[in-house]
Design an enzyme around this catalytic site. Structure first.
Site, PDB file in Angstrom:
ATOM      1  N   ASP A  10       0.960  -1.187  -0.140  1.00  0.00           N
ATOM      2  CA  ASP A  10      -0.196   0.046  -0.063  1.00  0.00           C
ATOM      3  C   ASP A  10       0.858   1.168   0.143  1.00  0.00           C
ATOM      4  OD1 ASP A  10      -1.715   1.881   0.585  1.00  0.00           O
ATOM      5  OD2 ASP A  10      -3.267   0.565   1.509  1.00  0.00           O
ATOM      6  N   TRP A  54      -7.060  32.444 -13.801  1.00  0.00           N
ATOM      7  CA  TRP A  54      -6.524  31.481 -12.804  1.00  0.00           C
ATOM      8  C   TRP A  54      -5.060  31.920 -12.032  1.00  0.00           C
ATOM      9  CZ3 TRP A  54      -2.325  28.144 -12.725  1.00  0.00           C
ATOM     10  CH2 TRP A  54      -1.404  28.210 -13.121  1.00  0.00           C
ATOM     11  N   SER A  71       5.836   6.623 -21.732  1.00  0.00           N
ATOM     12  CA  SER A  71       6.984   5.587 -21.078  1.00  0.00           C
ATOM     13  C   SER A  71       6.524   4.286 -20.633  1.00  0.00           C
ATOM     14  CB  SER A  71       8.022   6.398 -20.246  1.00  0.00           C
ATOM     15  OG  SER A  71       8.815   7.631 -20.978  1.00  0.00           O
ATOM     16  N   HIS A  80       6.952  34.098 -18.253  1.00  0.00           N
ATOM     17  CA  HIS A  80       5.789  34.802 -18.238  1.00  0.00           C
ATOM     18  C   HIS A  80       5.619  36.110 -18.069  1.00  0.00           C
ATOM     19  CE1 HIS A  80       4.332  30.272 -17.338  1.00  0.00           C
ATOM     20  NE2 HIS A  80       5.698  30.211 -17.329  1.00  0.00           N
ATOM     21  N   THR A 115      14.351  18.067 -23.289  1.00  0.00           N
ATOM     22  CA  THR A 115      12.347  17.879 -23.680  1.00  0.00           C
ATOM     23  C   THR A 115      12.018  17.169 -25.202  1.00  0.00           C
ATOM     24  OG1 THR A 115      11.791  19.615 -22.660  1.00  0.00           O
ATOM     25  CG2 THR A 115      10.386  18.558 -23.901  1.00  0.00           C
ATOM     26  N   LYS A 158      13.982  13.506 -24.588  1.00  0.00           N
ATOM     27  CA  LYS A 158      12.562  12.755 -24.880  1.00  0.00           C
ATOM     28  C   LYS A 158      11.971  12.050 -25.697  1.00  0.00           C
ATOM     29  CE  LYS A 158      10.460  12.304 -20.600  1.00  0.00           C
ATOM     30  NZ  LYS A 158      11.179  11.799 -19.535  1.00  0.00           N
ATOM     31  N   ARG A 179      -6.494  37.476 -24.953  1.00  0.00           N
ATOM     32  CA  ARG A 179      -6.709  36.821 -24.302  1.00  0.00           C
ATOM     33  C   ARG A 179      -7.718  36.719 -23.280  1.00  0.00           C
ATOM     34  NH1 ARG A 179      -2.856  33.712 -20.239  1.00  0.00           N
ATOM     35  NH2 ARG A 179      -4.028  32.835 -20.384  1.00  0.00           N
TER      36      ARG A 179
END
Lengths: 402, 525, 199
Positions: free
Chosen positions: B101, B137, B264, B299, B324, B327, B445
């Site tokens: 568990d 958000w 993966s 950002h 990235t 991958k 936006r």
């Protein structure tokens, strides 16, 4: 490596038709992309040295992206055709290969360096701080812009000119729907103009795509950026940072004119004092009649108040209270004048003493106290329904203590 | 041992779910909760997409529009993708590492049950007199502090509870992975899904407290007259953005790294071939997670940042593209020379690769500061970040189809799954691909209304969104049908699937691996 | 069988891991607050936008006036939130040599109809020049109390550091005036009587 030669062979033997199909689809995509990028769907080339630089960088990055993703997608299609379990493909047994890992680490790095060099160059240009020919202070307000020509001493508000009727489907929208203002920012071409950008309440963002300028307007702090417009014309943009309910309704219109025309415009502004904030309130020579006040009041209301309180005075509760039978509009006159002059802190209700002339304030209060049946309620309660510019001036002088 | 599931001590009905400490029950609850919230937040997006079907007022007011985009963002991130990934972790990590568990079962129960209450608080603001949170958000100050509606305090409390829930879940997962692996399962033999979640848990432990600190400052600014984010008192609104994005950027990896793990697992299973470059995959994920902490200012390029910091954050952001890419290429190489079959989980995994590639490419474009000046705050950014986020959603769907037979012992309908895939992948692109062009053409936006020239593409986007929404009903129906009357699933429904979880019977018994397994049943064995 | 298992003590090693991770979480929570002074420190060191440098600098005795170049310093003012204040620089531009101390005035008048305490927040652009723009005395260092209708000329003594990069030709000093009366009242602080005059 990775059986490329045998793979090509395989394609030749079995997939001639597939090849043709791929070429056809490729041509179609190319056509579509070319279409997209020749029309208004792409970033505008703009009319300033910076916007040209940004546009070219964008296109280089775009094509690098197209090449990378095409490579991956073609490889993918190839795999799907060639290594199908249903066609009896037997899995290979190479699970680690330092060589290819290095290859697909180094090639992306090279591509990134190719992108980083022009990006750095343009960024340095954006931060160029050579002395400007003139400066304009841009202040964001909930939901309008204020422009102050520091060297010419001109200051005015620039409100959305699209009518509420168009927004609410009562009239078909005009060609510049949501991109039109009452007083555009007029600038000369060919001169370096510095913008000092700040805000009066929340964070806004002053964005004109054709100028390649986007800068946050931050309350309490001032940001600096610049432009040098190359072509006479009208350039439109919108606020680019969520700033409350009517974020989508505070456009920017820049009218670029020749330096001579700009000089004329400045001279004219000084004589008519169009929108100029008077340092000391002045009473008009002759008091307006009630019907004059109501007519002017309706216009002022439509331009400054109707966005929130709505044309029908019902507002949009709970954010924007209605004015019909409201405690303000049908209460004591003092409170009504107070809130229009000084606004309400922490809400979208602004201090209009800064934005409107005493006559306009008197007119709009008169209108609000009489429209939508408020007149009867006021009369019943014994509250005045008529306000003159002189009353507003008196109040302002009282408050200034002189 | 399967008798344990109906054992004498286990309460039935609602009490079973309230009191459960079983990782499988909790995993199920997380997944069901995520599914419900997926429809709630998706419904909200349909409301504003319909409003955007044409310019002018359609059917909702701008204020309500802002409330909807705020809730959509918060719920999709904290209520859908994160709980779904946590559900997968709960279900799969113990069997994958041969543990009975999770390490802290009672804490596990609490970390789940915080969620429904947190979102009840957030959604209850809908029924209050006064606006719901309406600041997006990202809840930038001062729009959310001085200018925030009264409901903002409820929103802050929600964030606190969500943060606590995430921290506890991450703590539990990290402790489980560190301490409870089967004796033979060394770090470098761990399934990549477990590795990904381990890294995700560490990221979560590092960033959620920062978010909690940030919203606490907000709370103090709003109610206790401090001035962290107000210039008048010596604070700075930009500081809020620094704190928020210090959390916010690694948060992107919290959403997408578990998806990396899922992919993966699935790609090797359906390529019938071991994952290519296992070591590189693990290292790349670690590097991505690490670099994720060094890029937050990308950002904030238009906030008036000095050129030195813009350059630093531009370069560091571009560097992320390298691991990235590694991958992505390793997944491709896994499929290369494999023996591929295209069942629904594999289709969704391929969908992930395609969507993620597009999102990655636009990500590089956004990293370049000068072009970012034009992208920032426009629909281009909306399109950009929805690609990686939807790729995470597609990976979660792939995982559900992949492990569903193991969870409930029933097979889903393959035909319906394929329909679901094709409808989803096409509608996602119909919805979001045109938004790139809308943004480039200059549409900001978070606007409820727009100039006329953006009409056609917005209509395409809205139609795509409606199709996307409806096709998820097919997913829901398929899931319910499978649980109710699906065909019996074999122990190993996918012949290429390897690993400990597939040595267990289908459905997985209530208690598994009470004794740690001796063999790992990976590709080497 | 399973219940027995649940009641079992948590192994020592696991407890240790939990402890370390919890400490990490606590550290990160503290780190969020650490970001506040860290941010002002970084802004101060890099001189970003004049943030965190709202303090007086001392005149450097060995500083030489660089007469070989002239910097154009402009002044602007913003009244935040439309409070009824007149606030403007009395001079819009001034030409200074690096190292030369100048005195300029801002004019302020209270039109709000009540007593207020205000605070001016400076911004200096282009951002990197804040480091070189030094104020020896300024009304912005303290809160200013205004009686109803009171007006005042408020002084700023400043000089531009001769180390200013050669390319810089122009600097802008902007002030935003905030009404802080409410803030003071809420924090239970005295609002002070009379303006703190300097210079």
């Amino acid at each position: 490596m990775l059986g490329f030669a045998s793979a090509v062979c395989y394609l030749r033997r079995f997939s001639k038709r597939l090849c043709q199909l791929a070429i056809f689809i490729g041509a179609l995509c190319w056509q579509a992309l070319a279409q997209a990028f020749s029309s208004y769907w792409n970033m505008p080339r703009g009319v300033t040295p910076v916007s040209h630089g940004i546009y070219h960088l964008h296109m280089v990055a775009f094509w690098v992206g197209v090449v990378i993703s095409s490579f991956i997608f073609l490889w993918m299609i190839w795999i799907f055709v060639r290594y199908r379990h249903s066609k009896g493909a037997i899995p290979g047994n190479v699970h680690e290969h330092m060589g290819v890992e290095i290859v697909w680490t180094v090639i992306p790095i090279i591509l990134l360096v190719i992108l980083a060099i022009p990006a750095t160059k343009i960024l340095i240009k954006i931060h160029d701080d050579e002395k400007p020919a003139m400066s304009v202070k841009v202040t964001g307000y909930q939901w309008k812009w204020n422009y102050e020509y520091l060297d010419q001493g001109i200051r005015f508000f620039s409100n959305l000119a699209t009518s509420q009727a168009e927004i609410n489907n009562e009239r078909p929208p005009g060609p510049n729907y949501l991109l039109e203002v009452d007083h555009p920012l007029v600038l000369p071409v060919g001169e370096k103009i510095r913008f000092l950008i700040t805000s009066n309440d929340v964070i806004h963002d002053w964005w004109v795509p054709d100028l390649g300028v986007k800068q946050d307007a931050i309350p309490g702090y001032v940001n600096e950026t610049w432009t040098k417009i190359e072509k006479v014309g009208t350039y439109r943009g919108e606020c680019a940072e969520l700033c409350g309910t009517y974020h989508g309704f505070m456009p920017i219109v820049v009218k670029a004119v020749s330096p001579a025309a700009f000089k004329q415009w400045v001279a004219k502004q000084k004589t008519v004092s169009n929108g100029l904030t008077p340092t000391k309130p002045k009473a008009p020579a002759k008091p307006m009649t009630e019907s004059e006040l109501l007519t002017l009041g309706k216009t002022v209301y439509g331009k400054n108040c109707a966005v929130c309180h709505q044309t029908n005075g019902k507002g949009l509760p709970p954010t924007f209270p209605g004015l019909v039978a409201s405690p303000i509009a049908t209460g004591a006159l003092e409170g009504h004048i107070n809130i229009v002059l000084h606004g309400k802190k922490g809400t979208a209700m602004q201090a209009f003493s800064e934005q409107l002339s005493p006559s306009e304030i008197a007119a709009v209060i008169t209108y609000e106290r009489q429209a939508w049946g408020n007149a009867e309620l006021n009369k019943k309660a014994g509250h005045p329904v008529l306000v003159h510019a002189a009353d507003i001036v008196k109040k302002e002088i009282e408050e200034s203590g002189s | 041992m399967s008798h344990a599931g109906v054992g004498h001590h286990h309460p039935k009905g609602i009490k079973r779910w309230l009191y459960t400490t079983n990782h499988k029950d909790i995993g199920t609850m997380y997944l069901v909760f995520a599914l419900i919230m997926f429809f709630v937040a998706g419904g909200m997006s349909l409301i504003f997409r319909i409003e955007l079907f044409r310019p002018e007022h359609v059917f909702i007011q701008p204020q309500f529009y802002n409330e909807m985009i705020t809730m959509h963002g918060i719920i999709m991130i904290f209520g859908v993708v994160m709980p779904a990934a946590a559900g997968l972790a709960n279900w799969m990590i113990p069997p994958m590492i041969g543990a009975p568990d999770m390490a802290l079962p009672r804490l596990n129960n609490w970390s789940f049950w915080l969620l429904p209450f947190a979102f009840s608080i957030a959604l209850s603001t809908m029924f209050m007199s006064g606006p719901m949170p309406d600041f997006g958000w990202t809840f930038y100050a001062p729009l959310s502090t001085t200018f925030g509606p009264k409901s903002t305090d409820f929103f802050i409390f929600t964030i606190h509870m969500l943060g606590l829930s995430s921290i506890l879940a991450a703590l539990n997962i990290a402790v489980t992975i560190i301490n409870m692996r089967a004796p033979k399962m060394t770090w470098m033999k761990m399934p990549v899904f477990v590795w990904s979640w381990f890294i995700t848990a560490l990221i979560l432990l590092a960033i959620m407290p920062v978010l909690a600190g940030g919203v606490t400052m907000m709370l103090m600014d709003r109610n206790f007259h401090t001035a962290f984010f107000e210039a008048a008192g010596g604070g700075d609104p930009i500081l809020f953005q620094h704190i928020f994005w210090f959390f916010g950027h690694p948060e992107v990896y919290v959403l997408v790294v578990p998806a990396f793990g899922v992919i993966s697992e699935i790609i090797p299973a359906f390529s019938r071939k071991k994952l290519f470059g296992y070591h590189m995959m693990v290292y790349a994920t670690i590097i991505i997670a690490f670099l994720g902490f060094l890029v937050w200012m990308h950002h904030m390029f238009t906030t008036g940042a000095p050129i030195e910091s813009q350059l630093f954050f531009m370069y560091s952001t571009m560097v992320i593209a390298v691991p990235t890419g590694v991958k992505l290429f390793n997944w491709m190489a896994t499929m290369h020379k494999g023996s591929l079959s295209f069942e629904t989980p594999m289709l969704f995994a391929i969908g992930f690769l395609v969507i993620f590639t597009i999102g990655g490419v636009t990500g590089i474009m956004c990293a370049l500061v000068p072009s970012d000046y034009q992208y920032r705050g426009s629909y281009f950014v909306v399109a950009h970040f929805h690609y990686p986020l939807l790729s995470a959603v597609m990976a979660i769907m792939a995982a559900v189809y992949f492990w569903l037979p193991k969870w409930c012992g029933k097979m889903y309908s393959e035909a319906m799954g394929k329909w679901h895939f094709w409808l989803t992948v096409i509608s996602v692109n119909v919805t979001f691909f045109p938004q790139h062009f809308i943004g480039l053409a200059g549409m900001p936006r978070r606007v409820p209304d727009y100039p006329l020239q953006f009409t056609d593409l917005n209509q395409v986007s809205t139609i795509g969104a409606i199709v996307m929404g409806l096709s998820q009903l097919l997913f829901l129906y398929n899931l319910i049908r499978t649980v109710k009357r699906g065909k019996e699933a074999p122990q190993r429904p996918w012949d290429g699937a390897k690993g400990l979880e597939w040595t267990l019977p289908s459905p997985m018994p209530y208690h598994t691996f009470e004794e740690a397994p001796d063999e790992l049943h990976g590709y080497e064995d | 069988m399973t219940d027995k298992k649940e009641k079992k003590e948590i192994p020592k090693k696991r407890k240790k891991t939990i402890l370390y991770l919890c400490l990490g979480v606590l550290f990160m929570f503290g780190f969020a607050y650490l970001l506040v002074p860290l941010y002002s420190l970084i802004c101060k060191q890099l001189g970003i936008n004049g943030r965190g440098v709202n303090k007086a600098t001392r005149l450097l005795s060995h500083m030489k006036v660089d007469t070989s170049r002239t910097i154009d310093v402009s002044f602007t003012a913003t009244v935040h939130g439309g409070i009824g204040f007149v606030f403007k620089p009395l001079i819009k531009h001034v030409q200074v040599h690096p190292g030369e101390v100048k005195l300029i005035y801002y004019f302020a008048q209270n039109h709000t109809g009540k007593e207020v305490t205000v605070q001016a927040i400076p911004s200096i652009t282009p951002d990197y020049t804040a480091k070189y723009f030094k104020k020896t005395q300024c009304f912005c260092f303290t809160q200013q109390y205004f009686f109803k209708g009171e007006k005042a000329d408020m002084p700023v003594y400043f000089f531009v550091d001769p180390k200013l990069p050669k390319r810089t030709q122009a600097i802008t000093l902007s002030y935003t005036l905030f009404d802080v009366s409410d803030r003071l009242k809420k924090n239970g602080l005295p609002s002070g009587i009379g303006r703190i005059d300097i210079g």
